[in-house]
Design a protein around this motif. Sequence first.
Motif, PDB file in Angstrom:
ATOM      1  N   LEU A   1       0.823  -1.240   0.135  1.00 31.67           N
ATOM      2  CA  LEU A   1      -0.037  -0.226   0.050  1.00 31.67           C
ATOM      3  C   LEU A   1       0.892   1.239   0.066  1.00 31.67           C
ATOM      4  N   TRP A   2       1.863   1.418   0.818  1.00 31.86           N
ATOM      5  CA  TRP A   2       2.720   2.480   0.835  1.00 31.86           C
ATOM      6  C   TRP A   2       3.189   2.651  -0.460  1.00 31.86           C
TER       7      TRP A   2
ATOM      8  N   ILE B   1       1.333   2.343  -3.309  1.00 31.89           N
ATOM      9  CA  ILE B   1       0.601   2.744  -4.215  1.00 31.89           C
ATOM     10  C   ILE B   1       0.356   4.170  -3.771  1.00 31.89           C
ATOM     11  N   GLU B   2       0.213   4.391  -2.547  1.00 28.57           N
ATOM     12  CA  GLU B   2      -0.062   5.790  -1.994  1.00 28.57           C
ATOM     13  C   GLU B   2       1.061   6.646  -2.503  1.00 28.57           C
TER      14      GLU B   2
ATOM     15  N   VAL C   1       0.392   7.404  -6.263  1.00 31.71           N
ATOM     16  CA  VAL C   1      -0.428   8.563  -6.782  1.00 31.71           C
ATOM     17  C   VAL C   1      -0.244   9.938  -6.033  1.00 31.71           C
ATOM     18  N   ALA C   2       0.473   9.760  -5.030  1.00 34.22           N
ATOM     19  CA  ALA C   2       1.032  11.100  -4.477  1.00 34.22           C
ATOM     20  C   ALA C   2       1.841  11.856  -5.445  1.00 34.22           C
TER      21      ALA C   2
ATOM     22  N   GLY D   1      -4.954   8.467  -9.727  1.00 39.75           N
ATOM     23  CA  GLY D   1      -5.467   7.133  -9.663  1.00 39.75           C
ATOM     24  C   GLY D   1      -5.588   6.459 -11.031  1.00 39.75           C
TER      25      GLY D   1
ATOM     26  N   TYR E   1      -2.074   5.723 -12.197  1.00 44.07           N
ATOM     27  CA  TYR E   1      -1.523   4.551 -11.462  1.00 44.07           C
ATOM     28  C   TYR E   1      -1.863   3.118 -11.919  1.00 44.07           C
ATOM     29  N   LEU E   2      -3.183   3.051 -12.194  1.00 46.17           N
ATOM     30  CA  LEU E   2      -3.804   1.899 -12.656  1.00 46.17           C
ATOM     31  C   LEU E   2      -3.109   1.310 -14.135  1.00 46.17           C
TER      32      LEU E   2
ATOM     33  N   PHE F   1      -2.830   6.662   4.910  1.00 43.47           N
ATOM     34  CA  PHE F   1      -2.734   6.927   3.766  1.00 43.47           C
ATOM     35  C   PHE F   1      -3.789   8.229   3.089  1.00 43.47           C
TER      36      PHE F   1
ATOM     37  N   LEU G   1      -4.766   7.966  -0.884  1.00 43.37           N
ATOM     38  CA  LEU G   1      -5.684   7.029  -0.880  1.00 43.37           C
ATOM     39  C   LEU G   1      -7.148   7.074  -0.398  1.00 43.37           C
TER      40      LEU G   1
ATOM     41  N   PHE H   1     -13.202   5.250  -5.623  1.00 45.79           N
ATOM     42  CA  PHE H   1     -12.524   5.386  -6.978  1.00 45.79           C
ATOM     43  C   PHE H   1     -12.351   3.906  -7.641  1.00 45.79           C
TER      44      PHE H   1
END
Lengths: 217, 217
Positions: free
Chosen positions: A117-118, A120-121, A124-125, A138, A141-142, B183, B186, B192
């Motif tokens: 998760l870190w 992805i966070e 996105v950030a 988002g 990222y996908l 997060f 997120l 989303f």
Amino acid sequence: MMSRQKTGRPPRLSSDTIAAAAETIIDTDGIEALSMRRLARALGSSPTAVYRHVRGKDELLLLLLDRAARELRKGPLPRDPRKRIFGLFQIVYDGLAMRPWVVGVLVKGDLIAPSFLWFIEEIVAAFVAAGLSPQRAGAAYLVAWRYTVGHLIVRYETGQNGAKLKHTPGVLRQLSSIDTQQFPILAELTGFWPAARKRDTYREDLAALIDGLLARG
Amino acid sequence: MMSRQKTGRPPRLSSDTIAAAAETIIDTDGIEALSMRRLARALGSSPTAVYRHVRGKDELLLLLLDRAARELRKGPLPRDPRKRIFGLFQIVYDGLAMRPWVVGVLVKGDLIAPSFLWFIEEIVAAFVAAGLSPQRAGAAYLVAWRYTVGHLIVRYETGQNGAKLKHTPGVLRQLSSIDTQQFPILAELTGFWPAARKRDTYREDLAALIDGLLARG
DNA sequence: ACCTGAACACCGTTCAAGT
DNA sequence: ACCTGAACACCGTTCAAGT
């Protein structure tokens, strides 16, 4: 109060020893060689004993996924958002390229190791820092994740680890041994495909994708 | 000369009837339900009879791949190179999205159905027409193909066709049920991810990738 | 020429029984 | 509490034998 006595047989297996044994099987003979029965054989136990510690093969695979995710370590990253995005994806790519079977597990059932998760966070950030809205970030990222999955899978399957096909029907050919008579453009590229397979172009191609995503805003 | 007499038993099976039976199994219960034994059962024959017509499961899958490739039909395409690229990938994407298991077969062993070659030729030609060198065009095709593979696989595995995992260990969570406390970015995107999964963004994301590739020249 | 039956070497998983 | 054995319902593939 009496001190708690340990009762019953002492455990010989644990989910840690099981996971470790599974990993050496995978590292030696690939993910397709991992079976509950072979695992039990490697542990010197009956197949059924493994089920005391792991609810099934599903759970075992997810356990391995989590262990792999824990090994992805965040080093120092560039402050520049664009470069930061590259750095983050490179960490994941390198980590997964070493254990490509993880991709197959990761992709199933939109599961996520919290250990991921870190990442992805951060991604996105970084996209937000580069000027995208959270929604756009988002989505970006996908896309980049899907591109990474495609790259890893194609790389894995066409690499030396890739499952070799024993029988190929007459209708099919290798891309390398194609009659390029009727394909003028492909004829110019003989020798390009094998060379392209050797070089890993993940990073430079990711750059094109990211720049395209940032340009669309 | 005497007219050739047919000798021996008349065939009851053929690679066509076998392939057709395999396809209905796949369409009904998915690629993982396709086994030589179940196929034989569906055909009302012994498992071993199938081996007279197909050298093994490998060859059967490649036969199915070729049949799927033949169904990809090239309709009228835009003359504009950029739009032409989108059109071509859309044909392949749509064709493969209907039979996503093909991707898994396609990706193994750098095999190519000749029925796919016109597509690669056309794509590379369109990239050249858009201003790339043949080498760059070949590379661009590879990136876009990998992106397509990633998109199709993630789509397939997280879709309703995706293999459901029965047991998930305590360490792992669904992305949708995440503690977003720690997060912040997120946390802004709750709701989303499920929405993103519903919409198919293949084409618009491909546009970002292609534009990035064309921009790098 | 085509198909069957038996066999080999495997799978994942459950459940009653043993230590 | 932990592990085993036997069993169920499967795999892909080979090979001698039948029609």
